[in-house]
Scaffold this motif. Structure first.
Motif, PDB file in Angstrom:
ATOM      1  N   ILE A 258      -0.478  -7.870  11.980  1.00  0.00           N
ATOM      2  CA  ILE A 258      -0.502  -8.211  10.495  1.00  0.00           C
ATOM      3  C   ILE A 258      -1.837  -7.687  10.023  1.00  0.00           C
ATOM      4  O   ILE A 258      -2.174  -6.897   9.133  1.00  0.00           O
ATOM      5  CB  ILE A 258      -0.211  -9.407  10.223  1.00  0.00           C
ATOM      6  CG1 ILE A 258       1.264  -9.844  10.588  1.00  0.00           C
ATOM      7  CG2 ILE A 258      -0.750  -9.992   8.860  1.00  0.00           C
ATOM      8  CD1 ILE A 258       1.284 -11.481  10.782  1.00  0.00           C
ATOM      9  N   ASN A 260      -3.541  -5.050  11.058  1.00  0.00           N
ATOM     10  CA  ASN A 260      -3.551  -3.841  11.131  1.00  0.00           C
ATOM     11  C   ASN A 260      -2.580  -3.261  10.159  1.00  0.00           C
ATOM     12  O   ASN A 260      -2.068  -1.987  10.383  1.00  0.00           O
ATOM     13  CB  ASN A 260      -3.598  -3.065  12.464  1.00  0.00           C
ATOM     14  CG  ASN A 260      -4.904  -3.382  13.127  1.00  0.00           C
ATOM     15  OD1 ASN A 260      -5.956  -2.537  12.985  1.00  0.00           O
ATOM     16  ND2 ASN A 260      -5.278  -4.583  13.936  1.00  0.00           N
ATOM     17  N   ASN A 261      -2.005  -4.013   9.227  1.00  0.00           N
ATOM     18  CA  ASN A 261      -0.783  -3.752   8.293  1.00  0.00           C
ATOM     19  C   ASN A 261       0.264  -3.283   8.839  1.00  0.00           C
ATOM     20  O   ASN A 261       1.160  -2.465   8.460  1.00  0.00           O
ATOM     21  CB  ASN A 261      -1.347  -2.384   7.309  1.00  0.00           C
ATOM     22  CG  ASN A 261      -2.835  -2.785   6.581  1.00  0.00           C
ATOM     23  OD1 ASN A 261      -2.696  -3.988   6.126  1.00  0.00           O
ATOM     24  ND2 ASN A 261      -3.936  -1.926   6.936  1.00  0.00           N
ATOM     25  N   PHE A 262       0.824  -4.162   9.671  1.00  0.00           N
ATOM     26  CA  PHE A 262       2.186  -3.500  10.252  1.00  0.00           C
ATOM     27  C   PHE A 262       2.693  -4.957  10.516  1.00  0.00           C
ATOM     28  O   PHE A 262       2.300  -5.941  11.048  1.00  0.00           O
ATOM     29  CB  PHE A 262       1.834  -3.079  11.684  1.00  0.00           C
ATOM     30  CG  PHE A 262       3.330  -2.716  12.369  1.00  0.00           C
ATOM     31  CD1 PHE A 262       4.048  -1.583  11.974  1.00  0.00           C
ATOM     32  CD2 PHE A 262       3.904  -3.290  13.330  1.00  0.00           C
ATOM     33  CE1 PHE A 262       5.357  -1.261  12.509  1.00  0.00           C
ATOM     34  CE2 PHE A 262       5.254  -3.373  13.849  1.00  0.00           C
ATOM     35  CZ  PHE A 262       5.871  -2.086  13.478  1.00  0.00           C
ATOM     36  N   GLN A 263       3.945  -5.102   9.959  1.00  0.00           N
ATOM     37  CA  GLN A 263       4.887  -6.098  10.072  1.00  0.00           C
ATOM     38  C   GLN A 263       6.516  -5.597  10.457  1.00  0.00           C
ATOM     39  O   GLN A 263       7.522  -6.274  10.224  1.00  0.00           O
ATOM     40  CB  GLN A 263       4.951  -6.978   8.981  1.00  0.00           C
ATOM     41  CG  GLN A 263       3.699  -7.791   8.896  1.00  0.00           C
ATOM     42  CD  GLN A 263       3.581  -8.816   7.394  1.00  0.00           C
ATOM     43  OE1 GLN A 263       4.603  -9.817   7.726  1.00  0.00           O
ATOM     44  NE2 GLN A 263       2.920  -8.736   6.693  1.00  0.00           N
ATOM     45  N   LEU A 265       8.077  -3.389   8.809  1.00  0.00           N
ATOM     46  CA  LEU A 265       8.661  -3.118   7.904  1.00  0.00           C
ATOM     47  C   LEU A 265       8.798  -1.391   7.444  1.00  0.00           C
ATOM     48  O   LEU A 265       8.041  -0.824   8.174  1.00  0.00           O
ATOM     49  CB  LEU A 265       7.966  -3.633   6.465  1.00  0.00           C
ATOM     50  CG  LEU A 265       7.640  -5.075   6.379  1.00  0.00           C
ATOM     51  CD1 LEU A 265       6.840  -5.556   5.384  1.00  0.00           C
ATOM     52  CD2 LEU A 265       8.974  -5.933   6.232  1.00  0.00           C
ATOM     53  N   GLU A 266      10.127  -1.058   6.751  1.00  0.00           N
ATOM     54  CA  GLU A 266       9.964   0.367   6.696  1.00  0.00           C
ATOM     55  C   GLU A 266       9.055   1.184   6.027  1.00  0.00           C
ATOM     56  O   GLU A 266       8.240   0.521   5.375  1.00  0.00           O
ATOM     57  CB  GLU A 266      11.360   0.558   5.737  1.00  0.00           C
ATOM     58  CG  GLU A 266      12.145   1.606   5.973  1.00  0.00           C
ATOM     59  CD  GLU A 266      13.442   1.566   4.911  1.00  0.00           C
ATOM     60  OE1 GLU A 266      13.608   2.674   4.419  1.00  0.00           O
ATOM     61  OE2 GLU A 266      14.145   0.739   4.841  1.00  0.00           O
ATOM     62  N   GLY A 267       8.728   2.213   6.547  1.00  0.00           N
ATOM     63  CA  GLY A 267       7.394   3.030   6.343  1.00  0.00           C
ATOM     64  C   GLY A 267       6.222   2.526   6.907  1.00  0.00           C
ATOM     65  O   GLY A 267       5.247   3.269   6.744  1.00  0.00           O
ATOM     66  N   GLN A 268       6.154   1.469   7.711  1.00  0.00           N
ATOM     67  CA  GLN A 268       4.852   1.105   8.370  1.00  0.00           C
ATOM     68  C   GLN A 268       4.601   1.740   9.746  1.00  0.00           C
ATOM     69  O   GLN A 268       5.767   1.871  10.408  1.00  0.00           O
ATOM     70  CB  GLN A 268       4.992  -0.316   8.527  1.00  0.00           C
ATOM     71  CG  GLN A 268       4.735  -0.885   7.258  1.00  0.00           C
ATOM     72  CD  GLN A 268       4.318  -2.603   7.439  1.00  0.00           C
ATOM     73  OE1 GLN A 268       4.938  -3.112   8.291  1.00  0.00           O
ATOM     74  NE2 GLN A 268       3.887  -3.093   6.496  1.00  0.00           N
ATOM     75  N   THR A 269       3.802   2.245  10.324  1.00  0.00           N
ATOM     76  CA  THR A 269       3.408   2.671  11.790  1.00  0.00           C
ATOM     77  C   THR A 269       2.738   1.538  12.670  1.00  0.00           C
ATOM     78  O   THR A 269       1.829   1.087  11.898  1.00  0.00           O
ATOM     79  CB  THR A 269       2.928   4.012  11.817  1.00  0.00           C
ATOM     80  OG1 THR A 269       1.681   3.902  10.983  1.00  0.00           O
ATOM     81  CG2 THR A 269       3.796   5.075  11.087  1.00  0.00           C
ATOM     82  N   PRO A 271       0.104   0.345  14.485  1.00  0.00           N
ATOM     83  CA  PRO A 271      -1.456   1.003  14.696  1.00  0.00           C
ATOM     84  C   PRO A 271      -1.560   1.229  16.201  1.00  0.00           C
ATOM     85  O   PRO A 271      -0.978   0.740  17.154  1.00  0.00           O
ATOM     86  CB  PRO A 271      -2.117  -0.442  14.566  1.00  0.00           C
ATOM     87  CG  PRO A 271      -1.185  -1.503  14.554  1.00  0.00           C
ATOM     88  CD  PRO A 271       0.337  -1.080  14.413  1.00  0.00           C
TER      89      PRO A 271
END
Length: 318
Positions: A258, A260-263, A265-269, A271
């Motif tokens: 989280i 590192n901006n990842f949950q 969701l679509e479009g997330q890569t 980390p």
């Protein structure tokens, strides 16, 4: 420093009388002659229903050894599928037809239940939650909040006992057994945790039916991947001061993702996980093992993990 070559992230074994292979998020299950299952706990790590690109050294061994040990510690209460553990990463047991529900049981208002509660809901899976609770408070009595696999996709969906029966997912007679077994296992798990200075917060159990119609516990039990634990020491003080609880679960991985901006969701890569970070995750899993089991972790020989597993399973099958 653990080496990525010393992890098992996939297997392609071909055992005698092998009928099929099922590859789950973190485990691979080999059907032998429609009689036995050989379940291999890989070192894959899954979070937010996504499998991470790198394996975690010793994770499969840790989860397999906790699960098989906890099955042995509860088999006097609830029968289970397990018949042998020929390798640190392997469990062998009876082929079962799994029930299409996961029996989630919660002793405390945490995780998913706490998020629903914060959103103003006081009913979860048809079970009411008392007013005036705060996150991580203990429920007056443990509540069972079942989940079922979504028709589309791989995520779990909340479902009530009423819906399970109305939709014929499980018969009423069987469901009463599942509830009874779930409460008994959670009570024993709570006692084992308490003896090790831990609180078993919530967990999930999965059940199946053997060929002769016996309901048995399957899959993992009381592992940090399927359960949440708190440290008992200082629990009440942290609650009184509105501080977060010290957790033993894979929540730390979710929090890192989280941040590192990842949950998932679509479009997330996902980390990038450095070798140093992977090493800290491996160390945390070892710490989880030692706390939950109350004994030091003994690392298996991972110089050629694929070969070791294959040899041990073949010796067992022969």
């Amino acid at each position: 420093m653990a080496n990525q070559n010393n992890t098992i992230t996939e297997s392609n074994f071909n055992f005698p009388n092998q009928k099929s292979v099922y590859k789950g998020k973190v485990r691979e299950v080999y059907n032998i002659n429609d009689q036995e299952l050989v379940m291999i706990a890989t070192d894959r790590l899954s979070a937010f229903d996504v499998v991470m690109p790198k394996g975690i050294p010793y994770k499969g061994q840790i989860l397999n050894q906790i699960a098989t040990s906890m099955m042995k510690a509860t088999e006097d209460l609830v029968p289970n599928w397990l018949t042998a553990t020929p390798d640190p990463n392997v469990a062998v047991g009876h082929l079962c037809e799994p029930f299409k529900v996961e029996m989630v049981i919660r002793g405390y208002l945490s995780g998913h239940a706490a998020r629903e509660y914060k959103a103003g809901k006081r009913m979860l899976c048809g079970v009411s939650m008392p007013d005036g609770m705060k996150e991580n408070d203990k429920f007056p009595e443990p509540i069972i909040t079942p989940a079922t696999k979504a028709e589309q996709g791989d995520h779990d969906e909340d479902i009530s006992r009423e819906d399970i029966l109305a939709r014929g997912i499980v018969s009423e007679a069987d469901y009463l057994v599942l509830e009874d077994y779930t409460r008994k296992l959670f009570q024993r798990g709570t006692e084992i945790a308490a003896s090790r200075g831990l609180i078993l917060v919530d967990t999930k159990y999965e059940f199946g039916k053997t060929k002769d119609g016996k309901i048995v516990l399957i899959d993992e039990i009381h592992t940090p991947d399927s359960s949440r634990y708190f440290y008992a020491d200082g629990y009440q003080e942290r609650q009184d001061n509105n501080e977060p609880q010290k957790q033993l679960s894979k929540e730390f991985v979710r929090q890192w993702l989280i941040s590192n901006n990842f949950q998932g969701l679509e479009g997330q890569t996902v980390p990038h996980m450095t070798d140093a970070y992977i090493e800290t995750v491996s160390e945390r899993y070892i710490e989880l093992y030692e706390n939950i089991m109350g004994e030091p972790f003994e690392k298996a020989d991972v110089s050629d993990i694929q070969n070791r597993i294959e040899k041990n399973v073949l010796n067992y099958l022969n």
